[in-house]
Write a protein that holds these residues in place. Structure first.
Motif, PDB file in Angstrom:
ATOM      1  N   MET A   1       0.838  -1.201   0.000  1.00 15.10           N
ATOM      2  CA  MET A   1       0.000   0.000   0.000  1.00 15.10           C
ATOM      3  C   MET A   1       0.874   1.252   0.000  1.00 15.10           C
ATOM      4  SD  MET A   1      -3.145  -0.878   2.597  1.00 15.10           S
ATOM      5  CE  MET A   1      -2.063  -1.352   3.949  1.00 15.10           C
ATOM      6  N   ASN A   2       0.438   2.245  -0.772  1.00 15.31           N
ATOM      7  CA  ASN A   2       1.160   3.517  -0.813  1.00 15.31           C
ATOM      8  C   ASN A   2       0.966   4.284   0.495  1.00 15.31           C
ATOM      9  OD1 ASN A   2       2.022   3.039  -3.432  1.00 15.31           O
ATOM     10  ND2 ASN A   2       0.297   4.107  -4.369  1.00 15.31           N
ATOM     11  N   ASN A   3       1.994   5.030   0.888  1.00 15.98           N
ATOM     12  CA  ASN A   3       1.878   5.821   2.119  1.00 15.98           C
ATOM     13  C   ASN A   3       1.554   7.285   1.832  1.00 15.98           C
ATOM     14  OD1 ASN A   3       4.327   6.822   1.163  1.00 15.98           O
ATOM     15  ND2 ASN A   3       5.247   6.954   3.193  1.00 15.98           N
ATOM     16  N   GLN A   4       1.365   7.634   0.548  1.00 15.90           N
ATOM     17  CA  GLN A   4       1.087   9.023   0.171  1.00 15.90           C
ATOM     18  C   GLN A   4      -0.135   9.092  -0.726  1.00 15.90           C
ATOM     19  OE1 GLN A   4       3.818  12.689  -0.603  1.00 15.90           O
ATOM     20  NE2 GLN A   4       4.103  11.307  -2.328  1.00 15.90           N
ATOM     21  N   CYS A   5      -0.927  10.145  -0.520  1.00 16.19           N
ATOM     22  CA  CYS A   5      -2.089  10.331  -1.382  1.00 16.19           C
ATOM     23  C   CYS A   5      -2.280  11.810  -1.683  1.00 16.19           C
ATOM     24  CB  CYS A   5      -3.358   9.769  -0.737  1.00 16.19           C
ATOM     25  SG  CYS A   5      -3.898  10.658   0.733  1.00 16.19           S
ATOM     26  N   VAL A   6      -2.868  12.065  -2.845  1.00 15.00           N
ATOM     27  CA  VAL A   6      -3.444  13.365  -3.166  1.00 15.00           C
ATOM     28  C   VAL A   6      -4.929  13.221  -2.904  1.00 15.00           C
ATOM     29  CG1 VAL A   6      -3.928  15.054  -4.967  1.00 15.00           C
ATOM     30  CG2 VAL A   6      -1.713  13.889  -4.922  1.00 15.00           C
ATOM     31  N   VAL A   7      -5.484  14.080  -2.066  1.00 17.66           N
ATOM     32  CA  VAL A   7      -6.883  13.909  -1.664  1.00 17.66           C
ATOM     33  C   VAL A   7      -7.671  15.193  -1.860  1.00 17.66           C
ATOM     34  CG1 VAL A   7      -6.362  14.441   0.767  1.00 17.66           C
ATOM     35  CG2 VAL A   7      -8.423  13.146   0.186  1.00 17.66           C
TER      36      VAL A   7
ATOM     37  N   LEU B   1      -8.204  14.020 -12.016  1.00 17.64           N
ATOM     38  CA  LEU B   1      -7.709  13.318 -13.206  1.00 17.64           C
ATOM     39  C   LEU B   1      -6.375  13.897 -13.663  1.00 17.64           C
ATOM     40  CD1 LEU B   1     -11.086  12.949 -15.133  1.00 17.64           C
ATOM     41  CD2 LEU B   1      -9.738  11.094 -14.110  1.00 17.64           C
ATOM     42  N   GLN B   2      -6.228  15.221 -13.548  1.00 16.64           N
ATOM     43  CA  GLN B   2      -4.937  15.832 -13.863  1.00 16.64           C
ATOM     44  C   GLN B   2      -3.867  15.389 -12.865  1.00 16.64           C
ATOM     45  OE1 GLN B   2      -6.023  20.007 -13.811  1.00 16.64           O
ATOM     46  NE2 GLN B   2      -6.119  20.094 -16.048  1.00 16.64           N
ATOM     47  N   ALA B   3      -4.226  15.324 -11.588  1.00 18.60           N
ATOM     48  CA  ALA B   3      -3.275  14.876 -10.569  1.00 18.60           C
ATOM     49  C   ALA B   3      -2.816  13.452 -10.855  1.00 18.60           C
ATOM     50  CB  ALA B   3      -3.908  14.959  -9.183  1.00 18.60           C
ATOM     51  N   ARG B   4      -3.750  12.602 -11.272  1.00 20.17           N
ATOM     52  CA  ARG B   4      -3.382  11.225 -11.612  1.00 20.17           C
ATOM     53  C   ARG B   4      -2.392  11.189 -12.773  1.00 20.17           C
ATOM     54  NH1 ARG B   4      -2.682   7.606  -8.624  1.00 20.17           N
ATOM     55  NH2 ARG B   4      -0.687   8.270  -9.460  1.00 20.17           N
ATOM     56  N   LYS B   5      -2.573  12.089 -13.715  1.00 24.10           N
ATOM     57  CA  LYS B   5      -1.679  12.166 -14.864  1.00 24.10           C
ATOM     58  C   LYS B   5      -0.281  12.613 -14.465  1.00 24.10           C
ATOM     59  CE  LYS B   5      -1.023  14.855 -19.121  1.00 24.10           C
ATOM     60  NZ  LYS B   5      -1.605  15.922 -19.999  1.00 24.10           N
ATOM     61  N   PHE B   6      -0.192  13.564 -13.533  1.00 21.08           N
ATOM     62  CA  PHE B   6       1.097  14.182 -13.213  1.00 21.08           C
ATOM     63  C   PHE B   6       1.749  13.640 -11.938  1.00 21.08           C
ATOM     64  CE2 PHE B   6      -0.580  17.645 -15.978  1.00 21.08           C
ATOM     65  CZ  PHE B   6       0.484  17.695 -16.872  1.00 21.08           C
ATOM     66  N   ALA B   7       1.102  12.707 -11.258  1.00 23.51           N
ATOM     67  CA  ALA B   7       1.686  12.102 -10.054  1.00 23.51           C
ATOM     68  C   ALA B   7       2.221  10.717 -10.385  1.00 23.51           C
ATOM     69  CB  ALA B   7       0.647  12.017  -8.944  1.00 23.51           C
ATOM     70  N   SER B   8       3.095  10.222  -9.540  1.00 27.45           N
ATOM     71  CA  SER B   8       3.668   8.898  -9.757  1.00 27.45           C
ATOM     72  C   SER B   8       2.698   7.819  -9.278  1.00 27.45           C
ATOM     73  CB  SER B   8       4.987   8.767  -8.986  1.00 27.45           C
ATOM     74  OG  SER B   8       4.739   8.585  -7.602  1.00 27.45           O
ATOM     75  N   SER B   9       2.939   6.600  -9.707  1.00 30.20           N
ATOM     76  CA  SER B   9       2.082   5.480  -9.291  1.00 30.20           C
ATOM     77  C   SER B   9       2.222   5.170  -7.811  1.00 30.20           C
ATOM     78  CB  SER B   9       2.423   4.238 -10.118  1.00 30.20           C
ATOM     79  OG  SER B   9       3.787   3.887  -9.942  1.00 30.20           O
ATOM     80  N   ALA B  10       3.255   5.715  -7.176  1.00 25.52           N
ATOM     81  CA  ALA B  10       3.458   5.511  -5.739  1.00 25.52           C
ATOM     82  C   ALA B  10       2.599   6.442  -4.891  1.00 25.52           C
ATOM     83  CB  ALA B  10       4.928   5.706  -5.377  1.00 25.52           C
ATOM     84  N   THR B  11       1.844   7.320  -5.546  1.00 25.02           N
ATOM     85  CA  THR B  11       0.935   8.226  -4.852  1.00 25.02           C
ATOM     86  C   THR B  11      -0.489   7.947  -5.304  1.00 25.02           C
ATOM     87  OG1 THR B  11       2.607   9.985  -4.693  1.00 25.02           O
ATOM     88  CG2 THR B  11       0.301  10.656  -4.498  1.00 25.02           C
ATOM     89  N   ASP B  12      -1.377   7.660  -4.363  1.00 25.32           N
ATOM     90  CA  ASP B  12      -2.784   7.451  -4.693  1.00 25.32           C
ATOM     91  C   ASP B  12      -3.480   8.794  -4.869  1.00 25.32           C
ATOM     92  OD1 ASP B  12      -2.392   4.718  -4.441  1.00 25.32           O
ATOM     93  OD2 ASP B  12      -3.118   4.647  -2.365  1.00 25.32           O
ATOM     94  N   VAL B  13      -4.548   8.789  -5.662  1.00 27.89           N
ATOM     95  CA  VAL B  13      -5.383   9.985  -5.843  1.00 27.89           C
ATOM     96  C   VAL B  13      -6.801   9.627  -5.417  1.00 27.89           C
ATOM     97  CG1 VAL B  13      -6.287  11.700  -7.457  1.00 27.89           C
ATOM     98  CG2 VAL B  13      -3.942  10.834  -7.734  1.00 27.89           C
ATOM     99  N   CYS B  14      -7.329  10.369  -4.436  1.00 33.24           N
ATOM    100  CA  CYS B  14      -8.617  10.046  -3.837  1.00 33.24           C
ATOM    101  C   CYS B  14      -9.540  11.266  -3.848  1.00 33.24           C
ATOM    102  CB  CYS B  14      -8.458   9.592  -2.384  1.00 33.24           C
ATOM    103  SG  CYS B  14      -7.152   8.381  -2.100  1.00 33.24           S
ATOM    104  N   VAL B  15     -10.804  11.033  -4.133  1.00 36.08           N
ATOM    105  CA  VAL B  15     -11.840  12.061  -4.031  1.00 36.08           C
ATOM    106  C   VAL B  15     -12.857  11.586  -3.006  1.00 36.08           C
ATOM    107  CG1 VAL B  15     -13.669  13.338  -5.208  1.00 36.08           C
ATOM    108  CG2 VAL B  15     -11.538  12.815  -6.412  1.00 36.08           C
ATOM    109  N   LEU B  16     -13.049  12.379  -1.954  1.00 35.07           N
ATOM    110  CA  LEU B  16     -14.014  12.050  -0.912  1.00 35.07           C
ATOM    111  C   LEU B  16     -15.269  12.893  -1.098  1.00 35.07           C
ATOM    112  CD1 LEU B  16     -11.654  12.008   2.221  1.00 35.07           C
ATOM    113  CD2 LEU B  16     -12.086  10.185   0.562  1.00 35.07           C
TER     114      LEU B  16
END
Length: 303
Positions: free
Chosen positions: A1-7, A23-38
């Motif tokens: 599990m990744n220890n970093q997220c963009v939320v 979606l832009q964050a997912r494009k410009f972030a690495s796969s080691a960072t999750d992108v979450c929308v709450l």
């Protein structure tokens, strides 16, 4: 599990631009960072949207109950007609997000990610500290007077889970909202931050108001705070390019299009008039990138 997220945290009203930014964050972030929308409110087509976003590598979660539990200690009068739960949610993210996230990058939904996030991802925040950039008002003061101050904007933050000051800020807001000077979560965070703030370059949170005074290539995250918004049209100081991404998203899928919220024709005409006037004034002045603004993007920053 990744220890970093963009939320992100959003209500239904702001879900469309928030999804664009995610979606832009997912494009410009690495796969080691999750992108979450709450989601802070129930969404009718939640399951369909969750599956659609998952296909693009963005996780959608219903945080309605969790946020109610965390923010329920505030009297409802704090929020009615004035402050959204999603705005205050950044203060309680450590109670909402899974425990394996220790490095948390929070973004407002009215942001655009315009270049690589790698340096921000790779800069680890120590326990008890957080990253933030100067607020629009601090930049305006700097331009007007040359005096620098570190009043920060709360729309882009990176913090360590351990020692995050969100709870302290929430308690201040609940007990002494006047101390926040009308800025709610941002005012509370600035009031209690003390030495926990680590100021970062404004390339990670650049206010839209100064886009005509900077080279866009210098920026990573643009923050479209205040009205008008780029998903409602092209208004000075941004261009068609910054608005077109929202048009393209609406065309990409009917679910995205259904989430879009427009503005009245009268308001759009008003914004167009103000925009035209400002664009003409700027053309007459022929101002290029402003040295003081550019100076805020470089320096002895953590990132």
């Amino acid at each position: 599990m990744n220890n970093q997220c963009v939320v992100y945290v959003t209500d239904v009203e702001y879900s469309f631009p928030t999804i664009l930014s995610a979606l832009q964050a997912r494009k410009f972030a690495s796969s080691a960072t999750d992108v979450c929308v709450l989601m802070s409110e129930r969404l009718d087509n939640f399951s369909e949207l969750k599956a659609l976003l998952a296909a693009s590598g963005v996780e959608l979660a219903d945080a309605t109950d969790a946020l109610q539990d965390s923010l329920g200690k505030l009297d409802s009068s704090h929020f009615q007609g004035r402050i959204s739960v999603s705005t205050m949610a950044k203060l309680v993210l450590c109670e909402i997000l899974p425990a394996h996230y220790s490095q948390i990058i929070y973004l407002d939904g009215d942001t655009q990610i315009v270049s690589d996030l790698g340096k921000l991802e790779n800069a680890a925040v120590p326990e008890g500290r957080f990253f933030a950039a100067r607020d629009y008002t601090a930049i305006q003061d700097f331009l007007n007077t040359g005096k620098d101050n570190h009043y920060f904007n709360a729309g882009v933050l990176k913090f360590h889970r351990n020692g995050w000051i969100g709870q302290e800020a929430l308690e201040l807001f609940a007990s002494n909202p006047e101390a926040c000077e009308g800025k709610h979560d941002q005012g509370a965070l600035n009031y209690v931050c003390g030495s926990s703030l680590i100021l970062v370059s404004n390339r990670w949170n650049f206010p839209k108001q100064f886009l005509h005074l900077v080279n866009m290539s210098s920026l990573a995250i643009v923050h479209y705070m205040a009205h008008p918004k780029p998903w409602h049209g092209t208004f000075f100081p941004w261009t068609d390019r910054e608005s077109q991404v929202y048009v393209d998203l609406r065309k990409a899928h009917s679910i995205y299009n259904a989430l879009y919220r427009g503005i009245s024709l009268d308001r759009k005409i008003l914004y167009k008039y103000r925009s035209m006037r400002a664009r003409i004034e700027h053309a007459i002045e022929r101002n290029g990138p402003h040295p003081r603004v550019q100076s805020l993007l470089v320096g002895d920053y953590a990132v």
